[in-house]
Design an enzyme around this catalytic site. Structure first.
Site, PDB file in Angstrom:
ATOM      1  N   ASP A   1       0.873   5.305   1.853  1.00  0.00           N
ATOM      2  CA  ASP A   1       0.308   5.859   3.085  1.00  0.00           C
ATOM      3  C   ASP A   1      -0.608   7.058   2.888  1.00  0.00           C
ATOM      4  O   ASP A   1      -1.375   7.391   3.789  1.00  0.00           O
ATOM      5  CB  ASP A   1       1.442   6.240   4.047  1.00  0.00           C
ATOM      6  CG  ASP A   1       2.085   5.028   4.693  1.00  0.00           C
ATOM      7  OD1 ASP A   1       1.435   3.970   4.722  1.00  0.00           O
ATOM      8  OD2 ASP A   1       3.225   5.132   5.169  1.00  0.00           O
TER       9      ASP A   1
ATOM     10  N   ARG B   1       6.794  -9.344  16.508  1.00  0.00           N
ATOM     11  CA  ARG B   1       7.526  -8.220  15.910  1.00  0.00           C
ATOM     12  C   ARG B   1       6.905  -6.924  16.406  1.00  0.00           C
ATOM     13  O   ARG B   1       5.723  -6.667  16.168  1.00  0.00           O
ATOM     14  CB  ARG B   1       7.437  -8.311  14.388  1.00  0.00           C
ATOM     15  CG  ARG B   1       8.011  -7.138  13.592  1.00  0.00           C
ATOM     16  CD  ARG B   1       7.530  -7.310  12.159  1.00  0.00           C
ATOM     17  NE  ARG B   1       8.161  -6.444  11.188  1.00  0.00           N
ATOM     18  CZ  ARG B   1       7.698  -5.247  10.834  1.00  0.00           C
ATOM     19  NH1 ARG B   1       6.632  -4.755  11.429  1.00  0.00           N
ATOM     20  NH2 ARG B   1       8.310  -4.550   9.893  1.00  0.00           N
TER      21      ARG B   1
ATOM     22  N   HIS C   1       4.745  -0.020  -0.168  1.00  0.00           N
ATOM     23  CA  HIS C   1       5.470  -0.844   0.796  1.00  0.00           C
ATOM     24  C   HIS C   1       4.519  -1.784   1.512  1.00  0.00           C
ATOM     25  O   HIS C   1       3.297  -1.639   1.447  1.00  0.00           O
ATOM     26  CB  HIS C   1       6.202   0.036   1.824  1.00  0.00           C
ATOM     27  CG  HIS C   1       5.269   0.934   2.591  1.00  0.00           C
ATOM     28  ND1 HIS C   1       4.800   2.128   2.082  1.00  0.00           N
ATOM     29  CD2 HIS C   1       4.699   0.808   3.831  1.00  0.00           C
ATOM     30  CE1 HIS C   1       3.997   2.703   2.962  1.00  0.00           C
ATOM     31  NE2 HIS C   1       3.914   1.923   4.024  1.00  0.00           N
TER      32      HIS C   1
ATOM     33  N   HIS D   1       0.845  -1.198   0.000  1.00  0.00           N
ATOM     34  CA  HIS D   1       0.000   0.000   0.000  1.00  0.00           C
ATOM     35  C   HIS D   1       0.878   1.244   0.000  1.00  0.00           C
ATOM     36  O   HIS D   1       2.100   1.158   0.139  1.00  0.00           O
ATOM     37  CB  HIS D   1      -0.898   0.006   1.235  1.00  0.00           C
ATOM     38  CG  HIS D   1      -0.115   0.107   2.525  1.00  0.00           C
ATOM     39  ND1 HIS D   1       0.562  -0.977   3.057  1.00  0.00           N
ATOM     40  CD2 HIS D   1       0.133   1.153   3.361  1.00  0.00           C
ATOM     41  CE1 HIS D   1       1.175  -0.605   4.179  1.00  0.00           C
ATOM     42  NE2 HIS D   1       0.935   0.688   4.377  1.00  0.00           N
TER      43      HIS D   1
END
Length: 528
Positions: free
Chosen positions: A402, A482, A472, A400
């Site tokens: 941002d 994570r 990204h 996508h």
């Protein structure tokens, strides 16, 4: 030909499932290229032992493939019928031209062996890069003699490389008390390879000048070009100019040049890893050292204590993939937990402080002329769900942009709602690496072709402009948890994060009530 193509990777996994126990064989796989790619992947993950094993294997396979390629050049000469009639008049001239054609073919083996199957352009500097990776990998595992040997082998190809020359001096200093550094010489196979190519090149030039042989040394076809540096096609596979040592005794010259491409970083412990060019894009930067190891541990402890499942995702615990659980917390929520005594107040404040540090670094590096404001700050953890990882081929976070709606089919990114069109810059600040998968990836506008892959680690920050120039996503987290601090910034004060403004007021009040070093002793019963 395109090993980082996401859609094709998923198709292959589907075909494997459909094929059952059948073995799929890559008919175009080349052993030396396969071993090289595996070695670089281990190197990128800082697994230096396996990297050495694969890169040494790649070198052996390369020289074997080079010998085979050269033998295949020894076949009969092919020419048209009218050319044959001309050659009958001068047998010696025909023999000479045939010999020169064989030499030209052998020289072209350099291009052939450096070209991935299905590609047209070769990987420049391909053979020397093996020695460059190895010299650093051997250093990291403490084998300084082999590190020196590989560094000297690399210098056969690039005798003026200042960085590797400095590495040689450093390696020699490590060996002074153990062995005479002068006895460590470049590897014979590298020296023989270069001698052969230089002699062949000399003979071809002589033939072109003295016998009228039509030979022009092609760009990218000779040791002077294909055995030289180039811009990498993928950060995850061919880092620019190979690895380098930073000894700490003096600044690394190349790092200094890169730092001048952006603004001053304000914090002396921050180190530039890759700039926009090295990340194969624009308005991108990768930095290390933004957090200390202690700060990473403390932030991770805070995260495990305050993040809530579905926070920031409208309560959805698995908003992007059913194989992971998503948890989050805002800066204001962290301060609230500090006041309630759920976490130490100083630890709760750490999230506020490091996010401000990241904002200042991003504003400084990209040399923005106006203030960069927070539009949203979110501590987020992604946890791989047990029993959900088998045959998984999805992403932790789909590709996508941002501040716009990515449309790969139209090759456009539409800057319209529901996209957060006011976001101008983005950043991810990582706090741990004890998990599997979870690499941050940039892609082309097609949302399929990966241009850079970054492995999270403590204190690592990736920042970039928020538009369609930087699609990204995140690879699947297949084991462990994570955690990162996700930050989005805006240049428009009308879109400042409201919770951040409230947090600013809380911090100002705390600083007024507890001036000094910031080591706070807050009454847990105090209310926000």
């Amino acid at each position: 030909a395109n090993p980082e193509h996401l859609e094709m990777q998923q198709d292959i996994e589907n075909y494997k499932t459909m094929a059952g126990k059948a073995t799929l064989v890559d008919r175009e796989a080349r052993p030396h290229m396969e071993a090289y790619s595996a070695g670089v992947k281990h190197y990128d993950r800082e697994e230096y032992g396996p990297a050495i094993e694969q890169l040494e294997r790649a070198l052996g396979e390369y020289y074997t493939a080079d010998e085979e390629c050269r033998v295949l050049c020894e076949g009969p000469q092919h020419f048209e019928e009218h050319e044959f009639l001309d050659y009958q008049a001068d047998l010696y001239e025909a023999v000479a031209e045939h010999y020169l054609q064989v030499l030209a073919c052998k020289q072209d083996c350099v291009r052939d062996l450096a070209t991935r199957p299905g590609r047209i352009s070769p990987i420049e500097n391909f053979l020397p890069l093996h020695y460059d990776y190895l010299q650093f990998a051997y250093y990291r595992v403490g084998e300084h003699t082999k590190a020196l040997e590989c560094a000297k082998s690399y210098l056969l190809f690039h005798p003026d490389d200042q960085d590797v020359l400095e590495n040689v001096v450093y390696y020699e200093s490590l060996l002074e008390d153990k062995v005479d550094p002068e006895t460590i010489v470049p590897r014979e196979e590298a020296a023989t390879f270069l001698r052969c190519h230089r002699l062949e090149s000399h003979l071809l030039k002589m033939g072109a000048a003295g016998l009228g042989f039509l030979y022009t040394e092609p760009t990218g076809n000779s040791p002077a070009s294909l055995l030289s540096r180039s811009v990498p096609s993928s950060v995850s596979s061919e880092p620019d100019e190979g690895p380098r040592l930073v000894m700490g005794k003096k600044p690394a010259p190349k790092m200094d040049r890169e730092l001048r491409e952006g603004g001053p970083l304000l914090y002396g412990h921050v180190k530039l890893v890759y700039n926009s060019t090295q990340l194969n894009g624009i308005q991108r930067v990768l930095l290390d050292g933004v957090l200390s190891e202690e700060e990473c541990r403390e932030l991770h402890r805070v995260a495990t204590g305050i993040v809530m499942a579905g926070d920031g995702y409208r309560g959805k615990t698995s908003p992007h993939t059913p194989s992971e659980k998503f948890e989050g917390a805002t800066v204001l929520k962290a301060l609230k937990h500090g006041f309630e005594g759920r976490v130490p107040m100083q630890s709760a404040r750490l999230l506020y402080d490091v996010s401000e540090r990241a904002r200042r670094i991003v504003e400084s590096y990209f040399q923005l002329n106006s203030t960069l404001y927070f539009s949203y700050t979110h501590m987020v953890c992604r946890t791989a769900l047990p029993g959900q990882q088998e045959k998984r081929n999805d992403l932790s976070h789909p590709i996508h942009a941002d501040n716009c709606l990515l449309d790969p089919e139209a090759n456009e990114c539409w800057k319209e709602p529901p996209a957060y069109t006011f976001r101008d810059y983005s950043a991810l600040l990582y706090m741990n690496a004890d998990f599997e998968g979870g690499e941050f990836i940039f892609t082309e506008m097609d949302a399929k072709t990966i241009t850079a892959s970054i492995k999270p680690r403590c204190g690592r920050l990736i920042s970039f402009s928020s538009g369609g120039e930087n699609p990204h996503g995140v690879r699947a987290v297949t084991k462990g948890q994570r955690c990162a601090v996700a930050l989005w910034f805006t240049l428009d004060p009308l879109y400042r994060e409201l919770e951040r403004i409230q947090a600013d007021e809380v911090i100002a009040q705390l600083d007024q009530e507890h001036p000094g070093t910031g080591e706070l002793n807050i009454n847990p019963r105090d209310e926000l």
